[in-house]
Design a protein around this motif. Structure first.
Motif, short mmCIF file in Angstrom:
data_model
loop_
_atom_site.label_atom_id
_atom_site.label_comp_id
_atom_site.label_asym_id
_atom_site.label_seq_id
_atom_site.Cartn_x
_atom_site.Cartn_y
_atom_site.Cartn_z
N GLU A 7 -4.60 -0.80 -1.08
CA GLU A 7 -4.08 -2.17 -1.01
C GLU A 7 -2.74 -2.20 -0.29
O GLU A 7 -2.47 -3.11 0.48
N THR A 11 -1.76 -4.32 3.16
CA THR A 11 -0.56 -5.16 3.28
C THR A 11 0.32 -4.66 4.42
O THR A 11 0.85 -5.46 5.18
N ARG A 14 -1.13 -5.91 7.67
CA ARG A 14 -0.93 -7.36 7.85
C ARG A 14 0.47 -7.67 8.35
O ARG A 14 0.66 -8.51 9.22
N CYS A 40 7.33 -10.07 -0.40
CA CYS A 40 6.65 -9.47 -1.53
C CYS A 40 7.52 -9.38 -2.78
O CYS A 40 7.04 -8.99 -3.84
N ILE A 101 3.33 -5.53 -3.85
CA ILE A 101 2.82 -5.73 -2.50
C ILE A 101 1.31 -5.87 -2.41
O ILE A 101 0.79 -6.24 -1.35
N LYS A 104 -0.76 -9.05 -0.64
CA LYS A 104 0.16 -10.04 -0.07
C LYS A 104 -0.02 -10.17 1.43
O LYS A 104 -0.44 -9.23 2.10
N GLU A 105 0.30 -11.35 1.93
CA GLU A 105 0.26 -11.64 3.36
C GLU A 105 1.60 -12.25 3.76
O GLU A 105 2.31 -12.79 2.91
#
Length: 176
Positions: A7, A11, A14, A40, A101, A104-105
């Protein structure tokens, strides 16, 4: 831990491509790292500040590089986790960072918005123009383009504002 790291890598990608259409998402600039920290919630203003994030970025990147890879990103998170989650163990602090984090975007706040239609309508209303500017538009209000902006020379041999053009033959014939 592997799922949380996956993950974190999503992030990372991104934020790495933000603002750079040619970016592959493998390297992140300092500007994008600072934005990730702000968006974040890593930067909280008390224990971790924006300056801390900048210093940490400079510390983990290679001397000749302007960007960091994912491994360097994880080292930066490790350094910041000790400050952000003070009093917790290293593993608990890193889990807390992964929690901040995960998924998140980049936030798109402060983006310039399009102008209001009223202003555009007012500025493109040809009936409001006066003087030489009104010559830029035809009767329907459509712009004439270059012909409306410049005086185009006619190769007729007459001065531009001469009103008697085409009457010479009549004057000569009438005088005989």
């Amino acid at each position: 831990m592997a799922e949380a790291e996956g993950e974190a890598q999503k992030t990372f990608r991104r934020f790495a491509v933000l603002g750079d259409s040619k970016s592959s998402g493998r390297d992140m600039s300092g500007k994008n790292f600072a934005k990730l920290c702000r968006d974040c919630g890593i930067v909280d203003g008390r224990s971790v500040t924006g300056t801390d994030a900048d210093i940490t970025f400079s510390r983990v990147k290679a001397r000749t590089s302007r960007a960091i890879g994912f491994e360097e990103f994880l080292r930066a998170l490790g350094e910041l986790s000790g400050k952000r989650f003070e009093g917790k163990g290293q593993k608990e602090a890193m889990d807390g960072m992964y929690g901040l984090i995960a998924g998140k975007e980049p936030l798109l706040t402060g983006i310039t918005k399009t102008g209001k239609a009223g202003a555009v309508d007012r500025l493109t209303d040809s009936s409001r123009y006066t003087g030489s500017h009104k010559e830029r538009f035809d009767e329907s209000g459509k712009g004439k383009g270059k012909a409306g902006r410049e005086e185009l020379a006619e190769d007729t041999g007459f001065v531009g504002a001469y009103r008697g053009r085409g009457t010479f033959d009549d004057k000569v014939k009438g005088a005989k």
